[in-house]
Design a protein around this motif. Sequence first.
Motif, PDB file in Angstrom:
ATOM      1  N   HIS A  47       0.831  -1.194   0.000  1.00  0.00           N
ATOM      2  CA  HIS A  47       0.000   0.000   0.000  1.00  0.00           C
ATOM      3  C   HIS A  47       0.873   1.254   0.000  1.00  0.00           C
ATOM      4  O   HIS A  47       0.692   2.144  -0.831  1.00  0.00           O
ATOM      5  CB  HIS A  47      -0.955   0.022   1.196  1.00  0.00           C
ATOM      6  N   ALA A  48       1.806   1.309   0.927  1.00  0.00           N
ATOM      7  CA  ALA A  48       2.679   2.485   1.023  1.00  0.00           C
ATOM      8  C   ALA A  48       3.477   2.664  -0.263  1.00  0.00           C
ATOM      9  O   ALA A  48       3.541   3.768  -0.814  1.00  0.00           O
ATOM     10  CB  ALA A  48       3.618   2.355   2.227  1.00  0.00           C
ATOM     11  N   GLY A  68       2.852   1.649  -3.211  1.00  0.00           N
ATOM     12  CA  GLY A  68       2.000   1.990  -4.336  1.00  0.00           C
ATOM     13  C   GLY A  68       1.540   3.438  -4.328  1.00  0.00           C
ATOM     14  O   GLY A  68       1.191   3.991  -5.366  1.00  0.00           O
ATOM     15  N   ARG A  69       1.530   4.044  -3.176  1.00  0.00           N
ATOM     16  CA  ARG A  69       1.069   5.428  -3.044  1.00  0.00           C
ATOM     17  C   ARG A  69       2.179   6.449  -3.306  1.00  0.00           C
ATOM     18  O   ARG A  69       1.910   7.555  -3.735  1.00  0.00           O
ATOM     19  CB  ARG A  69       0.510   5.660  -1.638  1.00  0.00           C
ATOM     20  N   ILE A  70       3.415   6.071  -3.018  1.00  0.00           N
ATOM     21  CA  ILE A  70       4.538   7.005  -3.157  1.00  0.00           C
ATOM     22  C   ILE A  70       5.027   6.976  -4.601  1.00  0.00           C
ATOM     23  O   ILE A  70       5.474   5.936  -5.092  1.00  0.00           O
ATOM     24  CB  ILE A  70       5.679   6.642  -2.182  1.00  0.00           C
ATOM     25  N   GLN A  71       4.982   8.117  -5.256  1.00  0.00           N
ATOM     26  CA  GLN A  71       5.393   8.200  -6.661  1.00  0.00           C
ATOM     27  C   GLN A  71       6.898   8.300  -6.827  1.00  0.00           C
ATOM     28  O   GLN A  71       7.466   7.730  -7.760  1.00  0.00           O
ATOM     29  CB  GLN A  71       4.715   9.400  -7.331  1.00  0.00           C
ATOM     30  N   TYR A  85      11.482   7.618  -1.666  1.00  0.00           N
ATOM     31  CA  TYR A  85      10.964   6.529  -0.833  1.00  0.00           C
ATOM     32  C   TYR A  85      12.114   5.688  -0.274  1.00  0.00           C
ATOM     33  O   TYR A  85      12.152   5.379   0.922  1.00  0.00           O
ATOM     34  CB  TYR A  85      10.019   5.688  -1.689  1.00  0.00           C
ATOM     35  N   GLU A 123      -3.169  14.501   1.673  1.00  0.00           N
ATOM     36  CA  GLU A 123      -3.215  13.073   1.329  1.00  0.00           C
ATOM     37  C   GLU A 123      -1.799  12.493   1.277  1.00  0.00           C
ATOM     38  O   GLU A 123      -1.545  11.402   1.806  1.00  0.00           O
ATOM     39  CB  GLU A 123      -3.914  12.893  -0.014  1.00  0.00           C
ATOM     40  N   GLU A 124      -0.881  13.215   0.651  1.00  0.00           N
ATOM     41  CA  GLU A 124       0.516  12.748   0.583  1.00  0.00           C
ATOM     42  C   GLU A 124       1.159  12.732   1.963  1.00  0.00           C
ATOM     43  O   GLU A 124       1.967  11.847   2.267  1.00  0.00           O
ATOM     44  CB  GLU A 124       1.322  13.647  -0.361  1.00  0.00           C
ATOM     45  N   ASP A 157       0.198   9.575   3.404  1.00  0.00           N
ATOM     46  CA  ASP A 157       0.937   8.509   2.725  1.00  0.00           C
ATOM     47  C   ASP A 157       2.351   8.388   3.282  1.00  0.00           C
ATOM     48  O   ASP A 157       2.853   7.284   3.502  1.00  0.00           O
ATOM     49  CB  ASP A 157       1.018   8.769   1.217  1.00  0.00           C
TER      50      ASP A 157
END
Length: 148
Positions: free
Chosen positions: A24-25, A27-30, A35, A118-119, A122
Amino acid sequence: MSLRFNYRAANEQAFRAMMAMEQHAGGRIQDKVLYELVKIRVSQINGCAFCLDMHAKDLMKLGDYADHILLLSVWHEVPLFTEKEKVLLEFAEAVTLISQGGVPVALYDKVMEHFSQEEYVDWILAINTINNWNRIAISTGMYPGCFN
Protein backbone atom coordinates in the motif's frame (compact mmCIF):
# COMPACT_ATOMS: atom_id res chain seq x y z
CA MET A 1 25.19 -12.31 14.82
CA SER A 2 22.73 -15.10 14.30
CA LEU A 3 19.15 -15.18 13.17
CA ARG A 4 16.95 -15.98 16.17
CA PHE A 5 14.22 -17.43 13.94
CA ASN A 6 12.54 -16.83 10.61
CA TYR A 7 9.55 -14.71 11.57
CA ARG A 8 8.04 -15.23 8.11
CA ALA A 9 7.79 -18.97 8.68
CA ALA A 10 6.79 -18.60 12.33
CA ASN A 11 3.89 -16.27 11.61
CA GLU A 12 2.82 -16.06 7.98
CA GLN A 13 -0.21 -13.91 8.83
CA ALA A 14 1.99 -11.23 10.37
CA PHE A 15 4.27 -11.32 7.32
CA ARG A 16 1.28 -10.97 4.97
CA ALA A 17 -0.05 -8.05 7.03
CA MET A 18 3.32 -6.29 6.81
CA MET A 19 3.52 -6.97 3.08
CA ALA A 20 0.06 -5.46 2.64
CA MET A 21 1.22 -2.31 4.43
CA GLU A 22 4.38 -2.22 2.32
CA GLN A 23 2.48 -2.69 -0.93
CA HIS A 24 0.00 0.00 0.00
CA ALA A 25 2.68 2.48 1.02
CA GLY A 26 4.89 1.67 -1.95
CA GLY A 27 2.00 1.99 -4.34
CA ARG A 28 1.07 5.43 -3.04
CA ILE A 29 4.54 7.01 -3.16
CA GLN A 30 5.39 8.20 -6.66
CA ASP A 31 9.00 9.26 -6.06
CA LYS A 32 10.76 5.89 -5.60
CA VAL A 33 14.17 7.50 -5.02
CA LEU A 34 12.80 9.58 -2.16
CA TYR A 35 10.96 6.53 -0.83
CA GLU A 36 14.23 4.56 -0.66
CA LEU A 37 16.10 7.52 0.89
CA VAL A 38 13.50 7.65 3.65
CA LYS A 39 13.75 3.89 4.23
CA ILE A 40 17.54 4.11 4.48
CA ARG A 41 17.50 7.12 6.82
CA VAL A 42 14.94 5.56 9.15
CA SER A 43 16.93 2.30 9.13
CA GLN A 44 20.09 4.25 10.02
CA ILE A 45 18.34 5.84 12.99
CA ASN A 46 17.02 2.48 14.16
CA GLY A 47 20.29 0.63 13.53
CA CYS A 48 18.80 -1.99 11.23
CA ALA A 49 21.61 -3.55 9.18
CA PHE A 50 19.27 -5.85 7.24
CA CYS A 51 17.08 -2.98 6.01
CA LEU A 52 20.05 -0.65 5.38
CA ASP A 53 21.61 -3.25 3.14
CA MET A 54 18.36 -4.02 1.31
CA HIS A 55 17.32 -0.43 0.67
CA ALA A 56 20.78 0.82 -0.29
CA LYS A 57 20.82 -1.92 -2.94
CA ASP A 58 17.27 -1.03 -4.00
CA LEU A 59 18.26 2.62 -4.39
CA MET A 60 21.31 1.72 -6.46
CA LYS A 61 19.02 -0.18 -8.85
CA LEU A 62 17.29 3.15 -9.54
CA GLY A 63 20.52 4.86 -10.62
CA ASP A 64 23.88 6.05 -9.36
CA TYR A 65 23.00 7.17 -5.85
CA ALA A 66 26.23 6.14 -4.11
CA ASP A 67 26.88 9.69 -2.87
CA HIS A 68 23.34 9.92 -1.52
CA ILE A 69 23.80 6.69 0.41
CA LEU A 70 27.21 7.67 1.73
CA LEU A 71 26.10 11.12 2.87
CA LEU A 72 22.56 10.37 4.00
CA SER A 73 23.41 10.33 7.70
CA VAL A 74 24.65 13.93 7.35
CA TRP A 75 22.03 15.11 4.85
CA HIS A 76 21.61 18.47 6.59
CA GLU A 77 25.31 19.30 6.10
CA VAL A 78 25.65 18.77 2.34
CA PRO A 79 24.13 20.49 -0.72
CA LEU A 80 23.55 17.14 -2.46
CA PHE A 81 19.93 16.84 -1.32
CA THR A 82 17.08 18.96 -2.67
CA GLU A 83 14.94 21.10 -0.39
CA LYS A 84 12.05 18.65 -0.82
CA GLU A 85 14.32 15.71 0.12
CA LYS A 86 15.65 17.57 3.15
CA VAL A 87 12.17 18.42 4.39
CA LEU A 88 11.01 14.84 4.05
CA LEU A 89 14.14 13.44 5.70
CA GLU A 90 13.60 15.80 8.63
CA PHE A 91 9.97 14.67 8.77
CA ALA A 92 11.00 10.99 8.68
CA GLU A 93 13.39 11.61 11.57
CA ALA A 94 10.70 13.39 13.59
CA VAL A 95 8.13 10.64 13.03
CA THR A 96 10.69 7.92 13.82
CA LEU A 97 11.76 9.73 17.01
CA ILE A 98 8.21 10.92 17.77
CA SER A 99 8.61 10.72 21.56
CA GLN A 100 11.48 13.22 21.49
CA GLY A 101 9.48 16.17 20.25
CA GLY A 102 6.64 15.12 18.03
CA VAL A 103 6.26 16.90 14.71
CA PRO A 104 6.71 20.61 15.43
CA VAL A 105 4.38 23.07 13.72
CA ALA A 106 7.28 24.62 11.78
CA LEU A 107 8.20 21.22 10.35
CA TYR A 108 4.57 20.44 9.54
CA ASP A 109 4.35 23.75 7.67
CA LYS A 110 7.51 22.95 5.68
CA VAL A 111 6.19 19.50 4.76
CA MET A 112 2.90 21.01 3.62
CA GLU A 113 4.79 23.34 1.24
CA HIS A 114 5.81 20.24 -0.75
CA PHE A 115 3.01 17.74 -0.16
CA SER A 116 -0.79 17.62 0.01
CA GLN A 117 -2.65 16.40 3.09
CA GLU A 118 -3.21 13.07 1.33
CA GLU A 119 0.52 12.75 0.58
CA TYR A 120 1.31 13.72 4.18
CA VAL A 121 -0.70 10.73 5.38
CA ASP A 122 0.94 8.51 2.72
CA TRP A 123 4.38 9.50 4.02
CA ILE A 124 3.37 8.86 7.64
CA LEU A 125 2.28 5.36 6.63
CA ALA A 126 5.50 4.80 4.65
CA ILE A 127 7.67 5.98 7.55
CA ASN A 128 5.75 3.84 10.03
CA THR A 129 6.01 0.82 7.74
CA ILE A 130 9.82 0.96 7.56
CA ASN A 131 9.92 1.52 11.32
CA ASN A 132 7.85 -1.68 11.71
CA TRP A 133 10.18 -3.62 9.37
CA ASN A 134 13.20 -2.38 11.33
CA ARG A 135 11.71 -3.52 14.61
CA ILE A 136 10.87 -6.96 13.23
CA ALA A 137 14.35 -7.38 11.74
CA ILE A 138 16.20 -6.23 14.84
CA SER A 139 14.01 -8.19 17.27
CA THR A 140 14.44 -11.44 15.34
CA GLY A 141 18.19 -11.01 14.72
CA MET A 142 18.03 -10.45 10.97
CA TYR A 143 21.23 -9.35 9.22
CA PRO A 144 22.25 -8.91 5.58
CA GLY A 145 22.23 -12.28 3.85
CA CYS A 146 20.55 -14.16 6.69
CA PHE A 147 18.03 -15.78 4.36
CA ASN A 148 20.56 -16.86 1.72
